[in-house]
Design an enzyme around this catalytic site. Structure first.
Site, PDB file in Angstrom:
ATOM      1  N   GLU A  23      48.827  41.962  43.945  1.00  0.00           N
ATOM      2  CA  GLU A  23      48.715  42.278  42.515  1.00  0.00           C
ATOM      3  C   GLU A  23      48.195  43.702  42.329  1.00  0.00           C
ATOM      4  OE1 GLU A  23      49.290  41.883  39.520  1.00  0.00           O
ATOM      5  OE2 GLU A  23      48.741  39.943  38.682  1.00  0.00           O
ATOM      6  N   ASP A  24      48.552  44.303  41.228  1.00  0.00           N
ATOM      7  CA  ASP A  24      48.029  45.628  40.919  1.00  0.00           C
ATOM      8  C   ASP A  24      46.599  45.519  40.401  1.00  0.00           C
ATOM      9  OD1 ASP A  24      48.824  44.405  38.530  1.00  0.00           O
ATOM     10  OD2 ASP A  24      49.974  46.111  37.791  1.00  0.00           O
ATOM     11  N   ASP A  29      42.622  41.056  35.910  1.00  0.00           N
ATOM     12  CA  ASP A  29      41.943  41.325  34.642  1.00  0.00           C
ATOM     13  C   ASP A  29      41.313  40.015  34.156  1.00  0.00           C
ATOM     14  OD1 ASP A  29      41.286  42.883  32.336  1.00  0.00           O
ATOM     15  OD2 ASP A  29      43.149  42.353  31.361  1.00  0.00           O
ATOM     16  N   PHE A  43      41.416  50.928  30.397  1.00  0.00           N
ATOM     17  CA  PHE A  43      42.837  50.725  30.637  1.00  0.00           C
ATOM     18  C   PHE A  43      43.348  51.834  31.546  1.00  0.00           C
ATOM     19  CE2 PHE A  43      47.307  50.190  30.060  1.00  0.00           C
ATOM     20  CZ  PHE A  43      47.425  48.811  29.966  1.00  0.00           C
ATOM     21  N   ARG A  97      54.085  54.741  35.427  1.00  0.00           N
ATOM     22  CA  ARG A  97      54.040  54.049  36.725  1.00  0.00           C
ATOM     23  C   ARG A  97      54.145  55.018  37.895  1.00  0.00           C
ATOM     24  NH1 ARG A  97      54.535  48.494  35.875  1.00  0.00           N
ATOM     25  NH2 ARG A  97      55.895  47.834  34.181  1.00  0.00           N
TER      26      ARG A  97
HETATM   27  P1  IMP Z   1      45.428  39.033  33.660  1.00  0.00           P
HETATM   28  O1  IMP Z   1      46.299  37.825  33.537  1.00  0.00           O
HETATM   29  O2  IMP Z   1      44.683  39.310  32.380  1.00  0.00           O
HETATM   30  O3  IMP Z   1      44.507  39.036  34.856  1.00  0.00           O
HETATM   31  O4  IMP Z   1      46.420  40.237  33.706  1.00  0.00           O
HETATM   32  C1  IMP Z   1      46.729  40.923  34.800  1.00  0.00           C
HETATM   33  C2  IMP Z   1      47.880  41.852  34.442  1.00  0.00           C
HETATM   34  O5  IMP Z   1      47.628  42.566  33.217  1.00  0.00           O
HETATM   35  C3  IMP Z   1      48.016  42.903  35.499  1.00  0.00           C
HETATM   36  O6  IMP Z   1      48.867  42.472  36.530  1.00  0.00           O
HETATM   37  C4  IMP Z   1      48.587  44.063  34.723  1.00  0.00           C
HETATM   38  O7  IMP Z   1      49.991  43.940  34.655  1.00  0.00           O
HETATM   39  C5  IMP Z   1      48.042  43.910  33.343  1.00  0.00           C
HETATM   40  N1  IMP Z   1      46.879  44.793  33.147  1.00  0.00           N
HETATM   41  C6  IMP Z   1      45.584  44.435  32.963  1.00  0.00           C
HETATM   42  N2  IMP Z   1      44.802  45.506  32.837  1.00  0.00           N
HETATM   43  C7  IMP Z   1      45.595  46.582  32.954  1.00  0.00           C
HETATM   44  C8  IMP Z   1      45.350  48.003  32.944  1.00  0.00           C
HETATM   45  O8  IMP Z   1      44.219  48.506  32.803  1.00  0.00           O
HETATM   46  N3  IMP Z   1      46.445  48.784  33.111  1.00  0.00           N
HETATM   47  C9  IMP Z   1      47.695  48.299  33.290  1.00  0.00           C
HETATM   48  N4  IMP Z   1      47.976  46.993  33.322  1.00  0.00           N
HETATM   49  C10 IMP Z   1      46.923  46.131  33.150  1.00  0.00           C
HETATM   50 MG    MG Z   2      51.052  43.274  36.519  1.00  0.00          MG
END
Ligand code: IMP
Ligand code: MG
Length: 169
Positions: free
Chosen positions: A90-91, A94, A143, A156
């Site tokens: 995963e990138d 969050d 962010f 990206r």
């Molecule tokens: P989660 O389900 O809230 O944990 O979301 C994770 C996904 O939200 C990541 O895989 C990203 O695609 C996106 N995301 C959350 N924070 C950021 C950020 O700061 N920049 C870019 N994408 C984000």
């Molecule tokens: Mg993502």
């Protein structure tokens, strides 16, 4: 937030950890489209083990900045995961909603082992108690874009990880 040199050094360390943990075994890296693709390509090239790649796609209903919590599968894996050592890549972790959904989905394939590698971890934003096994950097609630990560599909291709100024959100 992080330069390409800092990222490269940390990715190399994560790769060494993975290589040590899976010494002598084979792996399948499963990248979460599209944000994790650049991290996966750098990580996988530094892990000197027999390995292959696959990708999974998810989209969450909501705006560009925040996931709504409702996760939808847009692309499933193509290779069998039964009995395999799977590293989900995963990138950014969050709220944890996406990862919780994906872990459940991948565990249904009955892999021998499922580990999670995330480049970034915004621990303070967690709504679901989920942890990654390999974490690049813990970051505050900002962010970020670049190194695969986007805002509305932009940025990206930036080689470094940058904070998106709030006025652009
Ligand atoms: P989660 O389900 O809230 O944990 O979301 C994770 C996904 O939200 C990541 O895989 C990203 O695609 C996106 N995301 C959350 N924070 C950021 C950020 O700061 N920049 C870019 N994408 C984000
Ligand atoms: Mg993502």
């Amino acid at each position: 937030m992080f330069t390409r040199e800092q990222i490269a050094a940390r990715v190399q360390e994560l790769a060494s950890d993975i290589q040590r943990d899976f010494n002598g075994q084979s792996l399948i890296f499963v990248g979460v489209l599209k944000g994790a693709t650049i991290f996966l390509s750098d990580l996988a090239r530094n892990v000197r083990l027999d390995s292959t790649f696959d990708f999974i796609g998810v989209s969450s209903y909501g705006n560009n900045q925040h996931s709504s919590g409702e996760v939808r599968l847009t692309k499933d894996v193509e290779q069998p995961l039964l009995g395999r050592n799977v590293i989900l890549v995963e990138d950014i972790l969050d709220t944890g909603l996406t990862l919780t959904y994906l872990k459940k989905l991948l565990l249904a394939h009955q892999p021998a082992c499922l580990k999670v590698a995330t480049l970034l971890d915004k621990e303070c934003r967690r709504l679901q108690a989920v942890k990654a096994d390999y974490v690049g950097f813990k970051i505050p609630d900002e962010f970020v874009v670049g190194y695969g990560m986007d805002y509305a599909e932009k940025y990206r291709n930036l080689p470094d990880i940058r904070v998106l100024p709030p006025e652009l959100l």
